[in-house]
Write an enzyme that holds these catalytic residues in place. Structure first.
Site, PDB file in Angstrom:
ATOM      1  N   SER A 132      37.270  43.507  52.259  1.00 16.42           N
ATOM      2  CA  SER A 132      37.397  42.360  51.362  1.00 16.42           C
ATOM      3  C   SER A 132      37.001  41.108  52.119  1.00 16.42           C
ATOM      4  CB  SER A 132      38.852  42.233  50.879  1.00 16.42           C
ATOM      5  OG  SER A 132      39.057  41.028  50.186  1.00 16.42           O
ATOM      6  N   TYR A 145      48.168  40.421  52.483  1.00 20.60           N
ATOM      7  CA  TYR A 145      46.910  41.097  52.151  1.00 20.60           C
ATOM      8  C   TYR A 145      45.813  40.753  53.145  1.00 20.60           C
ATOM      9  CZ  TYR A 145      42.955  42.720  49.347  1.00 20.60           C
ATOM     10  OH  TYR A 145      41.827  43.355  48.908  1.00 20.60           O
TER      11      TYR A 145
END
Length: 257
Positions: A132, A145
């Site tokens: 990501s 995250y």
């Protein structure tokens, strides 16, 4: 002639399902791995693949996946992952942080460890880790995250060093804003908040990332794409997104997958 074998984790929806379809279209027999049997069976039936129920955080499930794969594997796509919550670090939920690290990092390690011998034995293996842009930068509310995705990026780079000299390529694909049916909904727990993340923006879709995986896998065996960062045109960074003013969200975030 037997079709080359590919494994896609988290194949029951979103990027995983789209990637399974893309690889099947290119002639791979795809093993669709995921926690929800009904979802992976539906995808496997659609593409003529094989469904294996597998929670990547379970050593027993991963061992069973390796048994199904057998002695040789051409492609492994470590896609299983996810985000939970948007709490600041000082208000962080330890259980959510552990869960994100377990699936994004430890799960990727377990699956890769179990399937590495088959990838090496193929003579031309490819590992694609779906990371990501959250693994390349940070933003408020994303501590757990971003920490997990930064760790996954480090694992990917370390793995490439450790497999140097073996016939296995290692790639990270790092998406920005990708609108799928579940990612933001799972993270935020509210459909309105999930929709607000993408308001006023034309985000990426799962098929965009699947096409990137397909392209990486199709390169000649001597070509290793180390890293591919993919964002929608509207997203310059996690904190800078151009939105159509009338559709600006009341709350949400603009992070990556």
């Amino acid at each position: 002639m037997t079709s080359p074998l590919a494994v896609v984790t988290g194949a029951g929806s979103g990027i995983g399902a789209a990637t399974a379809r893309a690889l099947a279209a290119d002639g791979f027999h795809v093993i669709c791995a995921g926690r929800r049997a009904d979802r992976i069976e539906a995808v496997a039936d659609e593409i003529g693949g094989t469904a294996v129920r597998c929670d990547v955080t379970s050593a027993a499930d991963v061992a069973r996946l390796a048994d199904v794969v057998g002695p040789q594997l051409a492609v492994l796509v470590n896609n299983a992952g996810g985000a939970l919550g948007l709490d600041p670090v000082v208000d962080g939920d330890p259980d959510q942080w552990r869960a994100m690290y377990d699936v994004n990092v430890v799960g990727t390690m377990q699956v890769t460890k179990a399937l590495a011998p088959a990838l090496i034995a193929s003579g031309a293996g490819t590992i694609v880790n779906i990371g990501s842009t959250a693994g390349r930068t940070t933003y408020e509310g994303g501590g757990g995250y971003t920490a997990a995705k930064h760790a996954l990026a480090a694992v990917t780079e370390t793995l490439r060093l450790e497999l140097n000299g073996q016939p296995v390529r290692v790639t990270e694909i790092a998406p920005g804003m990708v609108k799928t049916e579940e990612f933001s909904l799972v993270r935020l727990g509210d459909p309105a908040k999930a929709d607000a993340v993408y308001a006023g923006v034309e985000p990426l879709v799962a098929e965009d990332i699947a096409e990137a995986v397909r392209w990486v896998v199709a390169r000649p065996p001597h070509v290793d794409i180390d890293l591919m960062v993919i964002k929608p045109l509207a997203q310059a960074a996690a904190h800078k997104v151009s939105r159509r003013p009338s559709n600006a969200p009341e709350e949400g975030h603009s992070s990556g997958r």
